[in-house]
Design a protein around this motif. Structure first.
Motif, mmCIF file in Angstrom:
data_model
loop_
_atom_site.group_PDB
_atom_site.id
_atom_site.type_symbol
_atom_site.label_atom_id
_atom_site.label_comp_id
_atom_site.label_asym_id
_atom_site.label_seq_id
_atom_site.Cartn_x
_atom_site.Cartn_y
_atom_site.Cartn_z
ATOM 1 N N ILE A 187 0.868 -1.170 0.000
ATOM 2 C CA ILE A 187 0.000 0.000 0.000
ATOM 3 C C ILE A 187 0.907 1.223 0.000
ATOM 4 O O ILE A 187 2.059 1.162 0.440
ATOM 5 C CB ILE A 187 -0.958 0.020 1.204
ATOM 6 C CG1 ILE A 187 -0.170 0.015 2.527
ATOM 7 C CG2 ILE A 187 -1.927 -1.143 1.148
ATOM 8 C CD1 ILE A 187 -1.057 0.187 3.745
ATOM 9 N N ASP A 226 -15.484 -3.521 -2.313
ATOM 10 C CA ASP A 226 -14.336 -4.419 -2.354
ATOM 11 C C ASP A 226 -13.833 -4.508 -3.786
ATOM 12 O O ASP A 226 -14.628 -4.510 -4.728
ATOM 13 C CB ASP A 226 -14.747 -5.800 -1.845
ATOM 14 C CG ASP A 226 -13.535 -6.686 -1.562
ATOM 15 O OD1 ASP A 226 -12.406 -6.176 -1.657
ATOM 16 O OD2 ASP A 226 -13.730 -7.872 -1.243
ATOM 17 N N GLY A 227 -12.521 -4.563 -3.950
ATOM 18 C CA GLY A 227 -11.969 -4.676 -5.297
ATOM 19 C C GLY A 227 -10.580 -4.087 -5.374
ATOM 20 O O GLY A 227 -10.104 -3.435 -4.438
ATOM 21 N N GLU A 228 -9.939 -4.330 -6.498
ATOM 22 C CA GLU A 228 -8.567 -3.860 -6.685
ATOM 23 C C GLU A 228 -8.530 -2.334 -6.776
ATOM 24 O O GLU A 228 -9.384 -1.713 -7.399
ATOM 25 C CB GLU A 228 -7.968 -4.469 -7.950
ATOM 26 C CG GLU A 228 -6.491 -4.178 -8.135
ATOM 27 C CD GLU A 228 -5.908 -4.887 -9.335
ATOM 28 O OE1 GLU A 228 -4.688 -4.721 -9.581
ATOM 29 O OE2 GLU A 228 -6.656 -5.595 -10.028
ATOM 30 N N ASN A 229 -7.518 -1.756 -6.104
ATOM 31 C CA ASN A 229 -7.310 -0.301 -6.111
ATOM 32 C C ASN A 229 -8.561 0.459 -5.658
ATOM 33 O O ASN A 229 -8.933 1.479 -6.230
ATOM 34 C CB ASN A 229 -6.875 0.176 -7.505
ATOM 35 C CG ASN A 229 -5.553 -0.430 -7.932
ATOM 36 O OD1 ASN A 229 -4.708 -0.743 -7.098
ATOM 37 N ND2 ASN A 229 -5.376 -0.610 -9.225
ATOM 38 N N ASN A 230 -9.198 -0.065 -4.596
ATOM 39 C CA ASN A 230 -10.392 0.604 -4.082
ATOM 40 C C ASN A 230 -10.066 1.873 -3.289
ATOM 41 O O ASN A 230 -10.972 2.622 -2.921
ATOM 42 C CB ASN A 230 -11.239 -0.358 -3.243
ATOM 43 C CG ASN A 230 -10.453 -1.007 -2.105
ATOM 44 O OD1 ASN A 230 -9.234 -0.877 -2.029
ATOM 45 N ND2 ASN A 230 -11.143 -1.724 -1.243
ATOM 46 N N TYR A 231 -8.783 2.111 -3.040
ATOM 47 C CA TYR A 231 -8.315 3.380 -2.481
ATOM 48 C C TYR A 231 -7.339 3.984 -3.501
ATOM 49 O O TYR A 231 -6.126 3.813 -3.403
ATOM 50 C CB TYR A 231 -7.629 3.171 -1.129
ATOM 51 C CG TYR A 231 -8.594 2.818 -0.011
ATOM 52 C CD1 TYR A 231 -9.026 3.777 0.900
ATOM 53 C CD2 TYR A 231 -9.078 1.518 0.124
ATOM 54 C CE1 TYR A 231 -9.916 3.455 1.920
ATOM 55 C CE2 TYR A 231 -9.972 1.182 1.133
ATOM 56 C CZ TYR A 231 -10.380 2.160 2.023
ATOM 57 O OH TYR A 231 -11.276 1.841 3.033
ATOM 58 N N ASP A 256 -2.244 4.130 -6.334
ATOM 59 C CA ASP A 256 -3.387 3.234 -6.180
ATOM 60 C C ASP A 256 -3.075 2.098 -5.206
ATOM 61 O O ASP A 256 -2.045 1.427 -5.326
ATOM 62 C CB ASP A 256 -3.773 2.634 -7.538
ATOM 63 C CG ASP A 256 -4.277 3.702 -8.503
ATOM 64 O OD1 ASP A 256 -4.537 4.832 -8.057
ATOM 65 O OD2 ASP A 256 -4.407 3.398 -9.706
ATOM 66 N N SER A 257 -3.991 1.865 -4.252
ATOM 67 C CA SER A 257 -3.786 0.857 -3.218
ATOM 68 C C SER A 257 -5.060 0.056 -3.001
ATOM 69 O O SER A 257 -6.173 0.560 -3.188
ATOM 70 C CB SER A 257 -3.375 1.519 -1.895
ATOM 71 O OG SER A 257 -2.166 2.245 -2.035
ATOM 72 N N THR A 258 -4.877 -1.196 -2.580
ATOM 73 C CA THR A 258 -6.007 -2.069 -2.294
ATOM 74 C C THR A 258 -6.029 -2.362 -0.801
ATOM 75 O O THR A 258 -5.070 -2.894 -0.242
ATOM 76 C CB THR A 258 -5.894 -3.392 -3.081
ATOM 77 O OG1 THR A 258 -5.796 -3.103 -4.479
ATOM 78 C CG2 THR A 258 -7.096 -4.278 -2.824
ATOM 79 N N SER A 260 -8.775 -3.401 2.769
ATOM 80 C CA SER A 260 -10.051 -3.985 3.153
ATOM 81 C C SER A 260 -11.132 -2.914 3.097
ATOM 82 O O SER A 260 -10.977 -1.834 3.673
ATOM 83 C CB SER A 260 -9.968 -4.557 4.568
ATOM 84 O OG SER A 260 -11.250 -4.907 5.042
#
Length: 286
Positions: A187, A226-231, A256-258, A260
């Motif tokens: 992250i 939920d999902g890839e690069n949701n932040y 881009d970070s994933t 919880s």
């Protein structure tokens, strides 16, 4: 309404208690090391004496054969020293001091009921008003020694978090604080918002940075899917120590970070100064 000074005194008292406990643990550790060191020194002396005796005796018994042996061993190439790996999670190598953090006035209109409760060990602490604005957006302005960072805060979607920041920033709570954590693998975030972090770092105890808070906590809100690069890069979100423990610590996502989706409130989006955070990330962590 609690003053900035009262909140900092309470946070500092908690930090000093942790530092005292740390010092006592260190004292005990040194005592154990001294004891082990004494035993180790005795073992070294015995081994050295044994080796010396063995060398002298060997010279006396094998003098003829020893004369034919080479006097020196072939030189061995020393292995090249490996450069230590750069830490990927730690104190930013580039110091980031927040000179001030300000929130614009919230828009009028809808309101939300928020439940702010004293955090553990902070019973009796003042909390923000339970009723908070829940319309539109607010602008957050963070002045740092490296430049200005601005963000649009989603007051409608995260009214309790926005209300906490409006309450705290109005007291100068974040002023002169230090961003204490940078992650550069997995992250990609810069974390700030602990009013005791700077004191801990300057006291030579950076491991205590990130343990301070405002004396109250509240639930997460405005969580992503939920999902890839949701932040994604540019997100400003809230750190916590578990469900329902959101306080004042926040992080800025610079790549881009994933994460919880059930853990970290999305407070808003950076609108200016993300390049400052990227430069801090390029300097690495300590």
């Amino acid at each position: 309404m609690a003053s900035k000074q009262a909140q900092r005194i309470a946070a500092r008292a908690q930090l000093q208690q942790r530092m005292a406990e740390k010092a006592e643990e260190e004292k005990k550790r040194r005592t154990v090391l001294w004891s082990l060191g004494g035993v180790g020194a005795l073992v070294v002396l015995v081994v050295a004496a044994w080796i010396t005796f063995g060398i002298v005796s060997g010279d006396d018994e094998d003098d003829g054969e020893a004369a034919e042996a080479p006097t020196t061993a072939p030189a061995e190439e020393e292995p090249a020293e490996e450069e230590p790996a750069q830490p990927t999670d730690g104190l930013p190598a580039q110091e980031v001091i927040i000179d001030s953090l300000a929130m614009s006035e919230p828009e009028s209109g809808a309101t939300a009921e928020c439940e702010y409760s004293p955090s553990q060990g902070s019973e009796g602490a003042e909390t923000p008003p339970a009723t908070q604005p829940a319309a539109g957006t607010q602008e957050m302005t963070i002045e740092t020694g490296l430049g200005t960072i601005t963000a649009d805060i989603d007051t409608e979607a995260a009214p309790c978090t926005a209300g906490a920041f409006t309450y705290l920033s109005g007291q100068g709570y974040f002023d002169t604080s230090q961003c204490h954590r940078l992650t550069t693998e997995g992250i990609f975030v810069l974390q700030c918002g602990d009013p005791t972090a700077r004191e801990a770092i300057e006291a030579g105890m950076p491991e205590q940075a990130g343990t301070g808070g405002p004396g109250f906590q509240y639930a997460e809100e405005n969580l992503p899917e939920d999902g890839e690069n949701n932040y994604p890069a540019g997100t400003i979100a809230m750190a916590n120590a578990g469900p329902g423990t959101t306080g004042s610590q926040f992080f800025i996502v610079y790549d881009d970070s994933t994460l919880s989706p059930a853990n970290y409130t999305i407070l808003g989006e950076i609108t200016g100064g993300l390049d400052i955070v990227e430069e801090v990330a390029d300097a690495g962590a300590m």
